[in-house]
Scaffold this motif. Structure first.
Motif, mmCIF file in Angstrom:
data_model
loop_
_atom_site.group_PDB
_atom_site.id
_atom_site.type_symbol
_atom_site.label_atom_id
_atom_site.label_comp_id
_atom_site.label_asym_id
_atom_site.label_seq_id
_atom_site.Cartn_x
_atom_site.Cartn_y
_atom_site.Cartn_z
ATOM 1 N N LEU A 1 1.534 3.965 -2.972
ATOM 2 C CA LEU A 1 1.173 5.352 -2.690
ATOM 3 C C LEU A 1 2.350 6.286 -2.931
ATOM 4 N N GLN B 1 -0.017 12.568 2.987
ATOM 5 C CA GLN B 1 -0.777 11.389 2.595
ATOM 6 C C GLN B 1 -0.318 10.145 3.342
ATOM 7 N N THR C 1 -2.620 7.983 5.968
ATOM 8 C CA THR C 1 -2.808 6.556 5.694
ATOM 9 C C THR C 1 -2.327 5.713 6.869
ATOM 10 N N SER D 1 3.242 6.549 -6.666
ATOM 11 C CA SER D 1 2.282 7.366 -7.412
ATOM 12 C C SER D 1 2.467 8.848 -7.131
ATOM 13 N N LYS E 1 0.829 -1.207 0.000
ATOM 14 C CA LYS E 1 0.000 0.000 0.000
ATOM 15 C C LYS E 1 0.862 1.254 0.000
ATOM 16 N N TYR E 2 1.897 1.266 0.832
ATOM 17 C CA TYR E 2 2.758 2.444 0.940
ATOM 18 C C TYR E 2 3.708 2.555 -0.242
#
Length: 268
Positions: free
Chosen positions: A151, A190, A194, A154, A147-148
């Protein structure tokens, strides 16, 4: 809600959560020996002055077990979260920094680990490696870092073509100074938001794995294992389930509120 009020609320909620964690450290330090102390003369005793949260099927003090169990649930969750964030962010930065074959390797790794539902992957890893908290933490780390990585990759790809980012090398910035001056400030809001929400997910995964018997094993005090152990006595001694469930819900609610405040703060 104004920016100053949001800041005050963030400090207040964060202070309460930190104070609770410090209290759990003290409970673990001073009460770990008492958490498994059996008293067969007070089996399933209701809450009283002698035992504010009552006692379980072996006469163990639930007040001590709830706070020691909270330490056994929350601190492994924090450790797992830190490891996941560090490794995931590192892989994301590595992918953007070098690109090419490194970027393709990171994308393939992310795709492979995201191909299975997280809970199924965690159960499979724990079933293969054996029961226990260490195996549960390893399984959660293996499934959560993607997930990280995705993220951070991106976010950095979006700013990579910005003029200030492209000209960073012209001002003599090394790789580590670019990370400090350009990478981290760009992804910090972000990633932090998260992280806060993901803490609840990891706490629930650890408690859930213990609840179904694949995580912490009794007599190890842990919230999920305590809730599972108290199901058999729910009708005659509901406090065995009620108190660990209550503290689990309160902690998750506090973290969710903190995440919402941070989201509002960074959006201003």
């Amino acid at each position: 809600m104004s920016s100053d009020q949001i800041k005050r609320n963030i400090r207040w909620v964060l202070g309460c959560l930190i104070a609770f964690l410090v209290f759990l450290v003290l409970a673990q330090w001073f009460g770990s020996d008492q958490a498994n102390r059996v008293d067969l003369l007070n089996v399933l005793a209701a809450p009283s002055r002698q035992a504010l949260f009552g006692r379980d099927e072996l006469g163990r003090d639930l007040l001590v077990r709830v706070f020691v169990g909270g330490a056994h649930t929350l601190f492994p969750s924090l450790i797992a979260l830190i490891l996941v964030v560090l490794f995931g962010c590192f892989m994301g930065v590595l992918s953007v920094r070098f690109g090419g074959i490194v970027d393709r390797f990171v994308q393939i790794a992310i795709t492979l680990f995201q191909a299975f539902p997280p809970i199924i992957f965690v159960i499979g890893v724990v079933g293969f490696l054996g029961l226990g908290m260490e195996q549960t933490l390893l399984a959660i780390c293996l499934t959560s870092w993607t997930k990280y990585a995705y993220l951070v990759r991106s976010l950095l790809l979006d700013i990579k073509e910005e003029p200030y980012f492209r000209y960073a090398d012209m001002f003599g910035n090394t790789f580590w100074s670019k990370i400090k001056l350009y990478y981290l400030p760009s992804v910090f809001p972000q990633v932090v938001t998260t992280m806060v929400y993901d803490l609840n997910t990891i706490v629930m995964e650890i408690a859930g794995m213990s609840f179904i018997g694949l995580g912490a094993q009794m007599p190890y005090a842990e919230w999920g294992a305590m809730i599972n152990n108290g199901r058999s006595y729910l009708q005659i001694a509901p406090w065995i389930v009620a108190f660990p469930s209550l503290f689990l819900i309160l902690f998750i609610g506090g973290v969710m509120y903190l995440g919402r405040l941070l989201k509002q703060y960074f959006a201003i």
